[in-house]
Design a protein around this motif. Structure first.
Motif, mmCIF file in Angstrom:
data_model
loop_
_atom_site.group_PDB
_atom_site.id
_atom_site.type_symbol
_atom_site.label_atom_id
_atom_site.label_comp_id
_atom_site.label_asym_id
_atom_site.label_seq_id
_atom_site.Cartn_x
_atom_site.Cartn_y
_atom_site.Cartn_z
ATOM 1 N N THR A 281 0.053 12.325 3.674
ATOM 2 C CA THR A 281 -0.944 12.272 2.608
ATOM 3 C C THR A 281 -0.294 11.900 1.283
ATOM 4 O O THR A 281 -0.859 11.141 0.481
ATOM 5 C CB THR A 281 -1.654 13.629 2.468
ATOM 6 O OG1 THR A 281 -2.285 13.957 3.706
ATOM 7 C CG2 THR A 281 -2.701 13.595 1.358
ATOM 8 N N GLY A 282 0.906 12.434 1.052
ATOM 9 C CA GLY A 282 1.612 12.156 -0.193
ATOM 10 C C GLY A 282 1.957 10.686 -0.361
ATOM 11 O O GLY A 282 1.796 10.119 -1.454
ATOM 12 N N ALA B 57 -8.062 13.460 -4.231
ATOM 13 C CA ALA B 57 -7.975 14.834 -4.729
ATOM 14 C C ALA B 57 -6.600 15.116 -5.318
ATOM 15 O O ALA B 57 -6.473 15.722 -6.399
ATOM 16 C CB ALA B 57 -8.272 15.820 -3.609
ATOM 17 N N ALA B 58 -5.548 14.677 -4.631
ATOM 18 C CA ALA B 58 -4.187 14.908 -5.117
ATOM 19 C C ALA B 58 -3.934 14.156 -6.423
ATOM 20 O O ALA B 58 -3.300 14.682 -7.343
ATOM 21 C CB ALA B 58 -3.173 14.473 -4.056
ATOM 22 N N LEU C 9 -5.945 15.973 -9.216
ATOM 23 C CA LEU C 9 -5.314 17.249 -9.513
ATOM 24 C C LEU C 9 -3.980 17.049 -10.218
ATOM 25 O O LEU C 9 -3.578 17.857 -11.070
ATOM 26 C CB LEU C 9 -5.115 18.048 -8.226
ATOM 27 C CG LEU C 9 -4.551 19.460 -8.360
ATOM 28 C CD1 LEU C 9 -5.474 20.328 -9.217
ATOM 29 C CD2 LEU C 9 -4.367 20.098 -6.996
ATOM 30 N N GLY C 10 -3.304 15.954 -9.915
ATOM 31 C CA GLY C 10 -2.020 15.654 -10.535
ATOM 32 C C GLY C 10 -2.120 15.170 -11.962
ATOM 33 O O GLY C 10 -1.092 14.924 -12.599
ATOM 34 N N GLY C 11 -3.336 15.012 -12.479
ATOM 35 C CA GLY C 11 -3.499 14.683 -13.886
ATOM 36 C C GLY C 11 -3.718 13.222 -14.210
ATOM 37 O O GLY C 11 -3.814 12.862 -15.381
ATOM 38 N N PHE D 26 2.785 13.983 -6.854
ATOM 39 C CA PHE D 26 3.746 14.598 -5.931
ATOM 40 C C PHE D 26 3.586 16.114 -5.906
ATOM 41 O O PHE D 26 3.489 16.735 -4.846
ATOM 42 C CB PHE D 26 5.170 14.218 -6.347
ATOM 43 C CG PHE D 26 6.250 14.794 -5.478
ATOM 44 C CD1 PHE D 26 6.605 14.176 -4.293
ATOM 45 C CD2 PHE D 26 6.909 15.959 -5.832
ATOM 46 C CE1 PHE D 26 7.605 14.706 -3.481
ATOM 47 C CE2 PHE D 26 7.899 16.504 -5.032
ATOM 48 C CZ PHE D 26 8.245 15.870 -3.849
ATOM 49 N N VAL D 27 3.537 16.718 -7.093
ATOM 50 C CA VAL D 27 3.393 18.177 -7.183
ATOM 51 C C VAL D 27 2.031 18.609 -6.643
ATOM 52 O O VAL D 27 1.915 19.624 -5.955
ATOM 53 C CB VAL D 27 3.586 18.651 -8.635
ATOM 54 C CG1 VAL D 27 3.339 20.159 -8.745
ATOM 55 C CG2 VAL D 27 4.987 18.316 -9.134
#
Length: 335
Positions: free
Chosen positions: A67-68, A267-268, A271-273, A287-288
């Motif tokens: 997913t990353g 979503a990632a 959420l990661g900004g 990544f975070v």
């Protein structure tokens, strides 16, 4: 206005904005997701003793890597104010293609390169339609999501394929170096490479400029269409790579794989900004965020909570993240 000045002026303005803010507030905003991630890890270690075991942490990195990798490509697309809904279908196509090619006795390296190239080609077509014909990326990639998934089913009439994949290929997605999964190292390498491109190259500056103001970038002489097409090609290539790695780990090509992957990737990124309308963000936040979501799901599994509960929690976290990002934008304290 020259190209260099067009890129430099937003940077200068951003720098001036940061200097006007208190240093402590800037650091809190910049590293808020890291702080949340660390707090979640501490909570998970207290709630279940199995969380900090080497095996669990290793599995967590392995499971989040695919997913990353896709989310890194999605980050580049969203930074240009685009969206790519086809990543799950492209990943499934890449996984099926590499299995079929290896089954036909094609060299493993050539099979991987061909599969990744096919993903890049899909991305180029969809990005080109969006950039050169001014079609909405949402619609072109939605069409790609359906068409490419259908093409994946046609490859084997919807049946999985197992071609006796060689051990060397299986190590790519399922192997370990010590306790570290190889696929996790690939995820880290992709993130670092993308970060270097964004922060250290002219192409990276173009990505931010196009996402900030496409018309201004065009008037400044930037190759807006080429940049948009390129980021979609990269997204397609990374999606296909994720499919190749999944086939390597499962030792089977699965045409139904990666359903809903586009939602996890978006979503990632959010959420990661990274700003949904482009121009702000980066791959380190993604990544975070990927790791944070993986830890959350892992914690739910260790505590015996069902997948439905995990979906609710993930959705609530995304809503909170969007609200916080909006508030920081309004107050002018975004890093």
């Amino acid at each position: 206005m020259t190209t260099s000045s067009a890129v430099a002026e937003p940077k200068a303005a951003a720098t001036g904005t940061r200097r006007a803010r208190p240093r402590g507030a800037e650091l809190i905003v910049k590293f808020n997701l890291v702080l949340v991630f660390l707090a979640l890890c501490v909570a998970a270690s207290l709630l279940t003793p199995d969380f900090l075991t080497t095996r669990n942490l290793s599995n967590l990195l392995q499971q989040s890597a695919l997913t990353g990798i896709v989310a890194i490509g999605m980050t580049l697309v969203i930074l240009t104010a685009g969206i790519d809904l086809s990543v799950g279908s492209v990943a499934a196509f890449g996984g099926m293609t590499v299995a079929l090619l290896i089954g036909d006795d094609v060299n493993v390296v050539l099979a991987i390169v061909a599969s990744v190239a096919a993903g890049a080609l899909f991305g180029t077509v969809m990005g080109g339609l969006s950039a050169y014909l001014s079609l909405p990326a949402f619609m072109t990639t939605l069409a790609g999501l359906t068409a490419i998934r259908g093409l994946t089913y046609l490859l084997t009439d919807g049946e999985p394929t197992s071609a006796g994949l060689p051990h060397s290929f299986q190590l790519l997605g399922g192997g370990f170096i010590g306790y570290i999964p190889i696929v996790g190292l690939i995820f880290v390498a992709v993130t670092i490479a993308a970060g270097l491109v964004l922060r250290g190259t002219t192409f990276g500056e173009y990505i931010y400029a196009v996402g900030s103001n496409k018309e201004a970038a065009r008037l400044s002489g930037l190759p807006v269409r080429g940049v948009i097409t390129a980021v979609f090609a990269i997204s397609g290539a990374l999606s296909a790579l994720a499919g190749v790695l999944l086939t390597s780990r499962l030792t089977i090509g699965q045409p139904t794989a990666f359903n809903g992957l586009e939602l996890d990737a978006i979503a990632a990124v959010v959420l990661g900004g990274t700003h949904l309308f482009g121009g702000r963000g980066g791959v380190m936040g993604t990544f975070v965020a990927v790791l944070l979501l993986s830890v959350l799901r892992n914690l739910c599994n260790l505590m015996g909570l069902g997948s439905f509960f995990q979906m609710v929690v993930t959705g609530l976290i995304l809503i909170v993240a969007l609200i916080l990002n909006m508030l920081m934008e309004k107050r002018g304290v975004r890093a």
